[in-house]
Design a protein around this motif. Sequence first.
Motif, short mmCIF file in Angstrom:
data_model
loop_
_atom_site.label_atom_id
_atom_site.label_comp_id
_atom_site.label_asym_id
_atom_site.label_seq_id
_atom_site.Cartn_x
_atom_site.Cartn_y
_atom_site.Cartn_z
N VAL A 86 15.70 24.00 48.52
CA VAL A 86 14.29 23.66 48.74
C VAL A 86 13.98 22.29 48.15
O VAL A 86 13.33 21.45 48.79
N ILE A 87 14.46 22.03 46.95
CA ILE A 87 14.22 20.73 46.33
C ILE A 87 14.90 19.62 47.12
O ILE A 87 14.31 18.56 47.33
N ALA A 88 16.13 19.86 47.57
CA ALA A 88 16.81 18.86 48.40
C ALA A 88 16.04 18.61 49.69
O ALA A 88 15.95 17.47 50.16
N GLY A 89 15.49 19.66 50.27
CA GLY A 89 14.69 19.49 51.48
C GLY A 89 13.45 18.65 51.24
O GLY A 89 13.08 17.80 52.06
N TRP A 90 12.80 18.89 50.10
CA TRP A 90 11.62 18.08 49.77
C TRP A 90 11.99 16.63 49.51
O TRP A 90 11.27 15.70 49.92
N LEU A 91 13.09 16.40 48.80
CA LEU A 91 13.54 15.03 48.56
C LEU A 91 13.86 14.33 49.88
O LEU A 91 13.45 13.18 50.10
N ALA A 92 14.57 15.02 50.76
CA ALA A 92 14.93 14.42 52.06
C ALA A 92 13.67 14.12 52.88
O ALA A 92 13.57 13.05 53.50
N SER A 96 12.74 10.27 53.61
CA SER A 96 12.82 9.84 55.01
C SER A 96 11.46 9.40 55.52
O SER A 96 11.36 8.44 56.29
N THR A 97 10.40 10.06 55.08
CA THR A 97 9.05 9.64 55.47
C THR A 97 8.73 8.27 54.88
O THR A 97 8.22 7.39 55.58
N LEU A 98 9.06 8.07 53.62
CA LEU A 98 8.83 6.78 52.97
C LEU A 98 9.61 5.67 53.67
O LEU A 98 9.07 4.59 53.95
N THR A 99 10.87 5.94 53.98
CA THR A 99 11.69 4.95 54.67
C THR A 99 11.16 4.66 56.07
O THR A 99 11.13 3.50 56.50
N THR A 111 11.33 1.06 67.78
CA THR A 111 12.64 1.64 67.45
C THR A 111 12.64 2.18 66.02
O THR A 111 13.13 3.28 65.77
N ALA A 112 12.12 1.42 65.09
CA ALA A 112 12.05 1.88 63.70
C ALA A 112 11.19 3.13 63.58
O ALA A 112 11.54 4.06 62.85
N ALA A 113 10.09 3.15 64.31
CA ALA A 113 9.22 4.32 64.28
C ALA A 113 9.92 5.54 64.87
O ALA A 113 9.83 6.65 64.32
N ALA A 114 10.64 5.36 65.97
CA ALA A 114 11.33 6.48 66.60
C ALA A 114 12.43 7.03 65.71
O ALA A 114 12.57 8.25 65.57
N LEU A 119 14.44 11.20 61.90
CA LEU A 119 14.96 11.53 60.57
C LEU A 119 14.01 12.43 59.79
O LEU A 119 14.43 13.38 59.12
N THR A 120 12.72 12.15 59.88
CA THR A 120 11.75 13.00 59.18
C THR A 120 11.71 14.39 59.81
O THR A 120 11.59 15.39 59.09
N GLY A 121 11.82 14.46 61.12
CA GLY A 121 11.87 15.76 61.79
C GLY A 121 13.08 16.58 61.35
O GLY A 121 12.97 17.78 61.11
N ALA A 122 14.22 15.92 61.25
CA ALA A 122 15.43 16.61 60.78
C ALA A 122 15.25 17.10 59.34
O ALA A 122 15.65 18.22 59.00
N ALA A 123 14.64 16.28 58.50
CA ALA A 123 14.40 16.68 57.11
C ALA A 123 13.44 17.87 57.05
O ALA A 123 13.61 18.77 56.22
N LEU A 124 12.43 17.89 57.91
CA LEU A 124 11.49 19.01 57.93
C LEU A 124 12.18 20.30 58.39
O LEU A 124 11.88 21.38 57.88
N ILE A 125 13.09 20.19 59.34
CA ILE A 125 13.85 21.36 59.78
C ILE A 125 14.70 21.89 58.64
O ILE A 125 14.77 23.10 58.39
N ILE A 126 15.35 20.99 57.90
CA ILE A 126 16.16 21.39 56.75
C ILE A 126 15.28 22.07 55.70
O ILE A 126 15.66 23.09 55.11
N LEU A 127 14.10 21.53 55.46
CA LEU A 127 13.18 22.11 54.48
C LEU A 127 12.74 23.51 54.91
O LEU A 127 12.71 24.44 54.10
#
Length: 143
Positions: A86-92, A96-99, A111-114, A119-127
């Motif tokens: 859970v903590i790793a998911g929150w960090l990711a 990724s949102t900050l980046t 392109t950067a936005a896409a 990446l943020t979507g993948a991190a949310l799935i992991i979370l």
Amino acid sequence: MTETPGFTPRQLLGTVSLRRRVALVAVGLAGLCAAVFLGLLWATEPVALPWRTRIAFAVMVLIGLAWAGFAAWALLRRPLFALDRVIAGWLATAFSTLTAVASTAVTGTLTAAAVGVVLTGAALIILRRAYTYRRTLLRHLRD
């Protein structure tokens, strides 16, 4: 409900697989190496950097240290009951949102936005998966 029932050391060591421990060591080393190398690069610049670049370097060093600290905590603390996931998911998700926001603001390209959205979507799935796994483990522990 407490998360530290009376487990024996053998049970605690057996709960974390070798694959998981190797992954945590790799994450910790990657974060620490990134922080050290970026810090050295920043420290050895011949001229003073612009303030935005200094902020970017500081944030990247802090991200590396956060991953290294997380890995050390996860390797030393027992039992975890999937709290590390859970903590790793929150960090990711946070990093990724900050980046994504920073790279889109700096470059201003679609392109950067896409890439940031993917990446943020993948991190949310992991979370989400981490929360589901933790809930399942805690339910089994209660039963």
